[in-house]
Scaffold this motif. Sequence first.
Motif, short mmCIF file in Angstrom:
data_model
loop_
_atom_site.label_atom_id
_atom_site.label_comp_id
_atom_site.label_asym_id
_atom_site.label_seq_id
_atom_site.Cartn_x
_atom_site.Cartn_y
_atom_site.Cartn_z
N UNK A 71 1.16 -0.99 -0.35
CA UNK A 71 0.35 -0.06 0.23
C UNK A 71 0.99 1.25 -0.22
N UNK A 72 0.09 2.34 0.00
CA UNK A 72 0.91 3.56 -0.32
C UNK A 72 0.49 4.85 0.09
N UNK A 73 1.08 5.67 0.87
CA UNK A 73 0.42 6.87 1.30
C UNK A 73 0.94 7.74 0.92
N UNK A 74 0.53 8.40 -0.87
CA UNK A 74 1.38 9.67 -1.74
C UNK A 74 1.98 10.83 -0.68
N UNK A 75 0.45 11.30 -0.20
CA UNK A 75 0.96 13.10 1.06
C UNK A 75 2.48 12.40 1.80
N UNK A 76 2.92 11.32 1.97
CA UNK A 76 4.16 10.98 3.17
C UNK A 76 5.20 9.94 2.36
N UNK A 77 5.07 10.15 0.81
CA UNK A 77 5.51 10.12 0.02
C UNK A 77 6.41 8.16 0.70
#
Length: 124
Positions: A71-77
Amino acid sequence: QVQLVESGGGLVQAGGSLRLSCTASGRTFSTRAMGWFRQAPGKEREFVAADSWGGGLTNYADSVKGRFTISRDNAKNTVYLQMNSLKPEDTAVYYCAASKNRVGYGEPGRYDYWGQGTQVTVSS
């Protein structure tokens, strides 16, 4: 350039869980797909999981399907690899990789940037 730093590795008993994190810095706007690979001693680097740009399309190695989740959190890179029901054969150095491609391929050559790796050891 893009720098990738993994964390979260360690020693765990078989059946346990770990969550790996990979944080990107630098020219992160140039990266799209993210992937996780692993390399055990004496073996080649192998694909584990990938997340394509745009959301919703993930790809897993057969050996980890149903146990690992990317999974990813784009806001946190940051990209994550949740690993459940770990087995001794999951023991390896785990590498995060970033690609300029939108699609998260399983071939290491498709990725442009690599982290330094984090050790995961699963005891029986």
